[in-house]
Motif scaffolding. Structure first.
Motif, PDB file in Angstrom:
ATOM      1  N   PRO A   1       6.385  11.192  -1.030  1.00  0.00           N
ATOM      2  CA  PRO A   1       6.117  12.179  -2.082  1.00  0.00           C
ATOM      3  C   PRO A   1       6.711  13.552  -1.774  1.00  0.00           C
ATOM      4  CG  PRO A   1       4.122  10.953  -1.529  1.00  0.00           C
ATOM      5  CD  PRO A   1       5.136  10.661  -0.457  1.00  0.00           C
ATOM      6  N   LEU A   2       6.692  13.937  -0.500  1.00  0.00           N
ATOM      7  CA  LEU A   2       7.167  15.267  -0.131  1.00  0.00           C
ATOM      8  C   LEU A   2       8.661  15.449  -0.400  1.00  0.00           C
ATOM      9  CD1 LEU A   2       5.354  15.933   3.277  1.00  0.00           C
ATOM     10  CD2 LEU A   2       4.595  16.511   0.970  1.00  0.00           C
ATOM     11  N   SER A   3       9.403  14.357  -0.416  1.00  0.00           N
ATOM     12  CA  SER A   3      10.858  14.459  -0.606  1.00  0.00           C
ATOM     13  C   SER A   3      11.234  15.028  -1.974  1.00  0.00           C
ATOM     14  CB  SER A   3      11.516  13.088  -0.397  1.00  0.00           C
ATOM     15  OG  SER A   3      11.062  12.153  -1.367  1.00  0.00           O
ATOM     16  N   HIS A   4      10.289  15.061  -2.915  1.00  0.00           N
ATOM     17  CA  HIS A   4      10.560  15.674  -4.226  1.00  0.00           C
ATOM     18  C   HIS A   4      10.878  17.162  -4.093  1.00  0.00           C
ATOM     19  CE1 HIS A   4       9.701  12.230  -6.694  1.00  0.00           C
ATOM     20  NE2 HIS A   4       8.488  12.088  -6.217  1.00  0.00           N
TER      21      HIS A   4
ATOM     22  N   LYS B   1      -1.014  20.764   2.481  1.00  0.00           N
ATOM     23  CA  LYS B   1      -2.222  20.010   2.141  1.00  0.00           C
ATOM     24  C   LYS B   1      -1.880  18.555   1.830  1.00  0.00           C
ATOM     25  CE  LYS B   1      -6.075  19.844  -1.140  1.00  0.00           C
ATOM     26  NZ  LYS B   1      -6.700  20.486  -2.330  1.00  0.00           N
ATOM     27  N   THR B   2      -0.806  18.351   1.082  1.00  0.00           N
ATOM     28  CA  THR B   2      -0.390  16.986   0.738  1.00  0.00           C
ATOM     29  C   THR B   2       0.031  16.217   1.976  1.00  0.00           C
ATOM     30  OG1 THR B   2       0.379  17.773  -1.432  1.00  0.00           O
ATOM     31  CG2 THR B   2       1.151  15.607  -0.713  1.00  0.00           C
ATOM     32  N   TYR B   3       0.739  16.879   2.870  1.00  0.00           N
ATOM     33  CA  TYR B   3       1.175  16.263   4.128  1.00  0.00           C
ATOM     34  C   TYR B   3      -0.024  15.819   4.960  1.00  0.00           C
ATOM     35  CZ  TYR B   3       3.422  16.005   8.755  1.00  0.00           C
ATOM     36  OH  TYR B   3       3.869  15.603   9.987  1.00  0.00           O
ATOM     37  N   ARG B   4      -1.030  16.701   5.100  1.00  0.00           N
ATOM     38  CA  ARG B   4      -2.238  16.342   5.846  1.00  0.00           C
ATOM     39  C   ARG B   4      -2.965  15.162   5.205  1.00  0.00           C
ATOM     40  NH1 ARG B   4      -2.883  22.043   6.297  1.00  0.00           N
ATOM     41  NH2 ARG B   4      -4.219  22.024   4.457  1.00  0.00           N
TER      42      ARG B   4
ATOM     43  N   PRO C   1       0.813  -1.227   0.000  1.00  0.00           N
ATOM     44  CA  PRO C   1       0.000   0.000   0.000  1.00  0.00           C
ATOM     45  C   PRO C   1       0.842   1.271   0.000  1.00  0.00           C
ATOM     46  CG  PRO C   1      -0.112  -1.098   2.135  1.00  0.00           C
ATOM     47  CD  PRO C   1       0.537  -2.050   1.187  1.00  0.00           C
ATOM     48  N   VAL C   2       2.023   1.236   0.641  1.00  0.00           N
ATOM     49  CA  VAL C   2       2.912   2.407   0.624  1.00  0.00           C
ATOM     50  C   VAL C   2       3.316   2.741  -0.805  1.00  0.00           C
ATOM     51  CG1 VAL C   2       5.176   3.297   1.294  1.00  0.00           C
ATOM     52  CG2 VAL C   2       3.790   2.057   2.950  1.00  0.00           C
ATOM     53  N   SER C   3       3.707   1.723  -1.563  1.00  0.00           N
ATOM     54  CA  SER C   3       4.146   1.934  -2.942  1.00  0.00           C
ATOM     55  C   SER C   3       3.006   2.404  -3.834  1.00  0.00           C
ATOM     56  CB  SER C   3       4.745   0.637  -3.508  1.00  0.00           C
ATOM     57  OG  SER C   3       5.870   0.236  -2.761  1.00  0.00           O
ATOM     58  N   LEU C   4       1.848   1.753  -3.713  1.00  0.00           N
ATOM     59  CA  LEU C   4       0.714   2.103  -4.563  1.00  0.00           C
ATOM     60  C   LEU C   4       0.243   3.529  -4.309  1.00  0.00           C
ATOM     61  CD1 LEU C   4      -1.412  -1.190  -4.452  1.00  0.00           C
ATOM     62  CD2 LEU C   4      -0.104  -0.301  -6.386  1.00  0.00           C
ATOM     63  N   VAL C   5      -0.002   3.834  -3.040  1.00  0.00           N
ATOM     64  CA  VAL C   5      -0.501   5.172  -2.698  1.00  0.00           C
ATOM     65  C   VAL C   5       0.590   6.223  -2.898  1.00  0.00           C
ATOM     66  CG1 VAL C   5      -1.452   6.616  -0.862  1.00  0.00           C
ATOM     67  CG2 VAL C   5      -2.168   4.231  -1.067  1.00  0.00           C
ATOM     68  N   GLY C   6       1.791   5.925  -2.427  1.00  0.00           N
ATOM     69  CA  GLY C   6       2.893   6.881  -2.520  1.00  0.00           C
ATOM     70  C   GLY C   6       3.240   7.234  -3.946  1.00  0.00           C
ATOM     71  N   ASN C   7       3.338   6.243  -4.820  1.00  0.00           N
ATOM     72  CA  ASN C   7       3.683   6.506  -6.225  1.00  0.00           C
ATOM     73  C   ASN C   7       2.595   7.294  -6.934  1.00  0.00           C
ATOM     74  OD1 ASN C   7       6.104   5.150  -5.934  1.00  0.00           O
ATOM     75  ND2 ASN C   7       5.323   3.220  -6.737  1.00  0.00           N
ATOM     76  N   SER C   8       1.330   6.973  -6.631  1.00  0.00           N
ATOM     77  CA  SER C   8       0.217   7.692  -7.267  1.00  0.00           C
ATOM     78  C   SER C   8       0.222   9.164  -6.877  1.00  0.00           C
ATOM     79  CB  SER C   8      -1.117   7.050  -6.875  1.00  0.00           C
ATOM     80  OG  SER C   8      -1.186   5.712  -7.304  1.00  0.00           O
ATOM     81  N   ILE C   9       0.396   9.417  -5.586  1.00  0.00           N
ATOM     82  CA  ILE C   9       0.394  10.804  -5.118  1.00  0.00           C
ATOM     83  C   ILE C   9       1.664  11.530  -5.553  1.00  0.00           C
ATOM     84  CG2 ILE C   9       0.444  12.259  -3.050  1.00  0.00           C
ATOM     85  CD1 ILE C   9      -1.416  10.270  -1.722  1.00  0.00           C
TER      86      ILE C   9
ATOM     87  N   THR D   1       3.374  11.296  -8.298  1.00  0.00           N
ATOM     88  CA  THR D   1       3.297  11.753  -9.687  1.00  0.00           C
ATOM     89  C   THR D   1       2.553  13.075  -9.784  1.00  0.00           C
ATOM     90  OG1 THR D   1       3.310   9.462 -10.462  1.00  0.00           O
ATOM     91  CG2 THR D   1       2.546  11.135 -12.007  1.00  0.00           C
ATOM     92  N   VAL D   2       1.405  13.147  -9.118  1.00  0.00           N
ATOM     93  CA  VAL D   2       0.596  14.368  -9.149  1.00  0.00           C
ATOM     94  C   VAL D   2       1.295  15.499  -8.395  1.00  0.00           C
ATOM     95  CG1 VAL D   2      -1.624  15.384  -8.530  1.00  0.00           C
ATOM     96  CG2 VAL D   2      -1.517  13.012  -9.330  1.00  0.00           C
TER      97      VAL D   2
END
Length: 227
Positions: free
Chosen positions: A129-132, A75-78, A43-51, A53-54
């Motif tokens: 995702p935030l690390s980008h 907002k993304t963090y929350r 679930p980390v990979s699926l959700v993390g990768n999806s978010i 990208t956006v």
């Protein structure tokens, strides 16, 4: 130059627990950890990768507007913390029941591992995702420092646990709590890079607590009924 070393350390951080478990403890503990990690990382990979990208696309567009970029990151963090609080407490409070049910009674210890590892992965999902932001704002040096801290904290937690005489399960507890701290620091660092105030960080961070508390109370009631 910096991203390559950061990526290398990130990969090493995900592999070092298996290596050290096999070296310091036993192949059995490696099996328990590996099964638990694979179960949780999906679930980390699926959700993390999806978010990711956006988020990467939107954050790159907002790069020249610091206030809009900050609000996007908050907002993304929350959102990530809320998703994590919904997904992972299931394993935190019921892992010792779910894993044996899925894989057999012999894997009960893996379920106990999962209960602690799931707490750490709440913040892995939030930070991934935030690390980008480090790349978008050209702060690769800071990203490398964070990867060094995470790698070092994992090694210290595992080797230190063995030195003071903890067994494999107790080591997983120390390892997971160390991971919570390390990835929470990663999240806070990202938020500070985009100029979030301490008040904004605290306000964004607490939102997942009511969900976690609700999960815990429900789990307590159910276990009392089942007992």
């Amino acid at each position: 130059m910096l991203n390559t070393w950061g990526a290398l350390l990130n990969t090493a951080s995900s592999q070092i627990p298996i290596i050290l478990l096999g070296t310091l403890y036993s192949s059995t503990s490696v099996g328990f950890y590996a099964l638990g990690y694979r179960t949780l990382i999906v679930p980390v990979s699926l959700v993390g990768n999806s978010i990711s990208t956006v988020f990467l696309e939107r954050a790159a567009k907002e790069r020249t507007d610091p206030e809009r970029l900050k609000q996007l990151v908050l907002k993304t963090y929350r959102t990530l913390l809320t998703l994590s609080a919904i997904l992972f407490p299931v394993m935190t409070f019921y892992g010792d029941l779910i894993i044996p049910w899925l894989f057999g009674a012999n894997w009960l210890e893996a379920g106990r591992y999962v209960q602690w590892m799931s707490i750490w992965l709440v913040f892995v999902l939030a930070s991934s995702p935030l690390s980008h932001i480090f790349t978008i704002l050209e702060r690769q040096g800071l990203s490398l420092i964070m990867n060094i801290v995470i790698f070092a904290s994992r090694v210290i937690a595992m080797v230190g646990s063995m030195i003071i005489g903890l067994d494999a399960y107790q080591m997983i507890i120390v390892f997971s709590l160390t991971g919570v701290l390390a990835y929470l620091v990663m999240c806070i660092t990202v938020l500070r890079v985009v100029k979030s105030s301490l008040k904004e960080i605290l306000k964004a961070s607490w939102t997942f607590l009511p969900i976690m508390i609700a999960h815990g109370l429900i789990a307590l009631v159910l276990r009392m009924i089942l007992a």
